[in-house]
Scaffold this motif. Structure first.
Motif, PDB file in Angstrom:
ATOM      1  N   SER A  97      37.684  18.703  34.825  1.00 41.95           N
ATOM      2  CA  SER A  97      37.920  17.955  36.057  1.00 41.95           C
ATOM      3  C   SER A  97      37.621  18.785  37.307  1.00 41.95           C
ATOM      4  O   SER A  97      37.939  18.371  38.407  1.00 41.95           O
ATOM      5  CB  SER A  97      39.375  17.477  36.100  1.00 41.95           C
ATOM      6  N   GLY A  98      37.005  19.956  37.181  1.00 40.65           N
ATOM      7  CA  GLY A  98      36.802  20.874  38.301  1.00 40.65           C
ATOM      8  C   GLY A  98      35.904  20.341  39.388  1.00 40.65           C
ATOM      9  O   GLY A  98      36.034  20.746  40.524  1.00 40.65           O
ATOM     10  N   ASP A  99      34.938  19.486  39.098  1.00 41.38           N
ATOM     11  CA  ASP A  99      33.977  19.064  40.107  1.00 41.38           C
ATOM     12  C   ASP A  99      34.595  18.309  41.268  1.00 41.38           C
ATOM     13  O   ASP A  99      34.092  18.360  42.374  1.00 41.38           O
ATOM     14  CB  ASP A  99      32.875  18.219  39.463  1.00 41.38           C
ATOM     15  N   ALA A 100      35.698  17.599  41.055  1.00 44.56           N
ATOM     16  CA  ALA A 100      36.315  16.832  42.123  1.00 44.56           C
ATOM     17  C   ALA A 100      37.192  17.703  43.013  1.00 44.56           C
ATOM     18  O   ALA A 100      37.524  17.330  44.119  1.00 44.56           O
ATOM     19  CB  ALA A 100      37.155  15.694  41.535  1.00 44.56           C
ATOM     20  N   GLN A 101      37.582  18.878  42.574  1.00 45.75           N
ATOM     21  CA  GLN A 101      38.502  19.740  43.292  1.00 45.75           C
ATOM     22  C   GLN A 101      37.744  20.726  44.171  1.00 45.75           C
ATOM     23  O   GLN A 101      36.844  21.414  43.716  1.00 45.75           O
ATOM     24  CB  GLN A 101      39.372  20.488  42.282  1.00 45.75           C
ATOM     25  N   THR A 102      38.121  20.816  45.451  1.00 47.43           N
ATOM     26  CA  THR A 102      37.494  21.733  46.389  1.00 47.43           C
ATOM     27  C   THR A 102      38.174  23.096  46.368  1.00 47.43           C
ATOM     28  O   THR A 102      37.523  24.122  46.393  1.00 47.43           O
ATOM     29  CB  THR A 102      37.558  21.161  47.829  1.00 47.43           C
ATOM     30  N   ALA A 103      39.511  23.106  46.318  1.00 45.90           N
ATOM     31  CA  ALA A 103      40.278  24.343  46.444  1.00 45.90           C
ATOM     32  C   ALA A 103      40.312  25.124  45.134  1.00 45.90           C
ATOM     33  O   ALA A 103      40.556  24.572  44.071  1.00 45.90           O
ATOM     34  CB  ALA A 103      41.695  24.015  46.888  1.00 45.90           C
ATOM     35  N   LEU A 104      40.062  26.432  45.246  1.00 44.33           N
ATOM     36  CA  LEU A 104      40.204  27.355  44.127  1.00 44.33           C
ATOM     37  C   LEU A 104      41.569  28.010  44.288  1.00 44.33           C
ATOM     38  O   LEU A 104      41.818  28.697  45.265  1.00 44.33           O
ATOM     39  CB  LEU A 104      39.091  28.410  44.156  1.00 44.33           C
ATOM     40  N   HIS A 105      42.466  27.782  43.322  1.00 46.84           N
ATOM     41  CA  HIS A 105      43.849  28.261  43.402  1.00 46.84           C
ATOM     42  C   HIS A 105      44.059  29.513  42.562  1.00 46.84           C
ATOM     43  O   HIS A 105      43.404  29.704  41.549  1.00 46.84           O
ATOM     44  CB  HIS A 105      44.812  27.181  42.885  1.00 46.84           C
ATOM     45  N   SER A 106      45.035  30.316  42.967  1.00 42.56           N
ATOM     46  CA  SER A 106      45.458  31.474  42.180  1.00 42.56           C
ATOM     47  C   SER A 106      46.522  31.020  41.193  1.00 42.56           C
ATOM     48  O   SER A 106      47.478  30.356  41.578  1.00 42.56           O
ATOM     49  CB  SER A 106      46.041  32.551  43.091  1.00 42.56           C
ATOM     50  N   GLN A 107      46.360  31.393  39.943  1.00 41.33           N
ATOM     51  CA  GLN A 107      47.369  31.075  38.931  1.00 41.33           C
ATOM     52  C   GLN A 107      48.331  32.218  38.716  1.00 41.33           C
ATOM     53  O   GLN A 107      49.257  32.109  37.924  1.00 41.33           O
ATOM     54  CB  GLN A 107      46.706  30.692  37.608  1.00 41.33           C
ATOM     55  N   ILE A 108      48.110  33.341  39.418  1.00 37.77           N
ATOM     56  CA  ILE A 108      49.010  34.486  39.314  1.00 37.77           C
ATOM     57  C   ILE A 108      49.282  35.034  40.706  1.00 37.77           C
ATOM     58  O   ILE A 108      48.453  34.914  41.602  1.00 37.77           O
ATOM     59  CB  ILE A 108      48.406  35.612  38.436  1.00 37.77           C
ATOM     60  N   PRO A 109      50.444  35.635  40.912  1.00 33.56           N
ATOM     61  CA  PRO A 109      50.667  36.347  42.167  1.00 33.56           C
ATOM     62  C   PRO A 109      49.977  37.703  42.083  1.00 33.56           C
ATOM     63  O   PRO A 109      49.798  38.247  40.985  1.00 33.56           O
ATOM     64  CB  PRO A 109      52.184  36.504  42.216  1.00 33.56           C
ATOM     65  N   GLY A 110      49.564  38.241  43.204  1.00 31.62           N
ATOM     66  CA  GLY A 110      48.946  39.558  43.149  1.00 31.62           C
ATOM     67  C   GLY A 110      48.372  39.992  44.475  1.00 31.62           C
ATOM     68  O   GLY A 110      48.523  39.334  45.503  1.00 31.62           O
ATOM     69  N   LYS A 111      47.684  41.116  44.414  1.00 26.93           N
ATOM     70  CA  LYS A 111      47.028  41.715  45.579  1.00 26.93           C
ATOM     71  C   LYS A 111      45.529  41.493  45.427  1.00 26.93           C
ATOM     72  O   LYS A 111      44.981  41.637  44.341  1.00 26.93           O
ATOM     73  CB  LYS A 111      47.347  43.211  45.618  1.00 26.93           C
ATOM     74  N   VAL A 112      44.870  41.147  46.524  1.00 29.48           N
ATOM     75  CA  VAL A 112      43.424  40.929  46.500  1.00 29.48           C
ATOM     76  C   VAL A 112      42.741  42.299  46.493  1.00 29.48           C
ATOM     77  O   VAL A 112      42.835  43.054  47.456  1.00 29.48           O
ATOM     78  CB  VAL A 112      42.955  40.095  47.709  1.00 29.48           C
ATOM     79  N   VAL A 113      42.070  42.608  45.390  1.00 35.53           N
ATOM     80  CA  VAL A 113      41.382  43.890  45.241  1.00 35.53           C
ATOM     81  C   VAL A 113      39.996  43.820  45.861  1.00 35.53           C
ATOM     82  O   VAL A 113      39.568  44.736  46.552  1.00 35.53           O
ATOM     83  CB  VAL A 113      41.269  44.283  43.746  1.00 35.53           C
ATOM     84  N   SER A 114      39.286  42.719  45.615  1.00 36.94           N
ATOM     85  CA  SER A 114      37.952  42.564  46.191  1.00 36.94           C
ATOM     86  C   SER A 114      37.618  41.090  46.350  1.00 36.94           C
ATOM     87  O   SER A 114      38.141  40.245  45.626  1.00 36.94           O
ATOM     88  CB  SER A 114      36.892  43.248  45.325  1.00 36.94           C
ATOM     89  N   ILE A 115      36.751  40.824  47.297  1.00 37.55           N
ATOM     90  CA  ILE A 115      36.214  39.479  47.498  1.00 37.55           C
ATOM     91  C   ILE A 115      34.718  39.599  47.241  1.00 37.55           C
ATOM     92  O   ILE A 115      34.032  40.378  47.906  1.00 37.55           O
ATOM     93  CB  ILE A 115      36.502  38.946  48.914  1.00 37.55           C
ATOM     94  N   ASN A 116      34.227  38.866  46.268  1.00 39.69           N
ATOM     95  CA  ASN A 116      32.857  39.042  45.795  1.00 39.69           C
ATOM     96  C   ASN A 116      31.858  38.066  46.402  1.00 39.69           C
ATOM     97  O   ASN A 116      30.689  38.114  46.047  1.00 39.69           O
ATOM     98  CB  ASN A 116      32.835  38.931  44.272  1.00 39.69           C
ATOM     99  N   VAL A 117      32.302  37.171  47.271  1.00 36.52           N
ATOM    100  CA  VAL A 117      31.416  36.195  47.903  1.00 36.52           C
ATOM    101  C   VAL A 117      31.706  36.152  49.403  1.00 36.52           C
ATOM    102  O   VAL A 117      32.736  36.627  49.861  1.00 36.52           O
ATOM    103  CB  VAL A 117      31.592  34.782  47.293  1.00 36.52           C
ATOM    104  N   ASN A 118      30.775  35.549  50.129  1.00 36.75           N
ATOM    105  CA  ASN A 118      30.951  35.330  51.565  1.00 36.75           C
ATOM    106  C   ASN A 118      30.906  33.835  51.839  1.00 36.75           C
ATOM    107  O   ASN A 118      30.333  33.067  51.058  1.00 36.75           O
ATOM    108  CB  ASN A 118      29.836  36.023  52.361  1.00 36.75           C
TER     109      ASN A 118
END
Length: 170
Positions: A97-118
């Motif tokens: 069902s991913g195609d209808a969803q815009t938001a990418l959610h985190s399923q775990i709490p944590g610290k952002v180590v890197s962002i691989n896209v712009n």
């Protein structure tokens, strides 16, 4: 949680049944119940008594759902829930069902180590959008669909909670 030691076929399950004191626990590994007393814990390792026997674990290296450790002098590579990346991917919007969803959610709490896209980048389903660190493990968060990154909602070194929106992909 399910664990797997490298080079050994069978995985095993372990979880805490009950906290019985400040650093005392009753745990279950597969179908066997054990007593655990944590003596010392730090960023370098842990010392504990399991069923009246002392053990020392030193942390060597942690990666995506995998940790290299030395237990009582013997090196091991342990995969903590060896299908964790698949679960995170599915629950962050991946799957049928991913195609209808815009938001990418985190399923775990944590610290952002890197962002691989712009913002404005084109991504394919399964591309790594960012990497989170939780409990000394790094987990790659993958795009749940093909699209364009409309908005990145997190910053490197920032913290996220479970279900926070990490990015919008259209």
């Amino acid at each position: 949680m399910e664990y797997k030691i490298a080079d050994i076929e069978a995985a095993f399950n372990g979880h805490i049944i009950q906290k019985t004191g400040d650093a005392d626990y009753t745990i279950k590994i597969n179908d066997n119940q054990h007593t655990l007393k944590i003596l010392n814990i730090s960023t370098r390792g842990i010392e504990f008594v399991l069923d009246s026997q002392f053990h020392s674990v030193k942390y060597l290296d942690a990666g995506t759902a995998q940790m290299k450790i030395v237990v009582d002098g013997t090196p091991f590579t342990v995969s903590m829930h060896h299908s964790l990346n698949d679960i995170v991917y599915k629950n962050s919007g991946g799957g049928d069902s991913g195609d209808a969803q815009t938001a990418l959610h985190s399923q775990i709490p944590g610290k952002v180590v890197s962002i691989n896209v712009n913002e404005g980048d084109s991504v394919k389903k399964g591309d790594v959008v960012c990497v989170l660190e939780s409990m000394k493990m790094q987990v790659s968060i993958k795009s749940h669909k093909d699209g364009i990154v409309k908005k990145i909602k997190v910053k490197a070194t920032g913290s996220v909670a479970k279900n926070d929106v990490l990015a919008e992909i259209e």
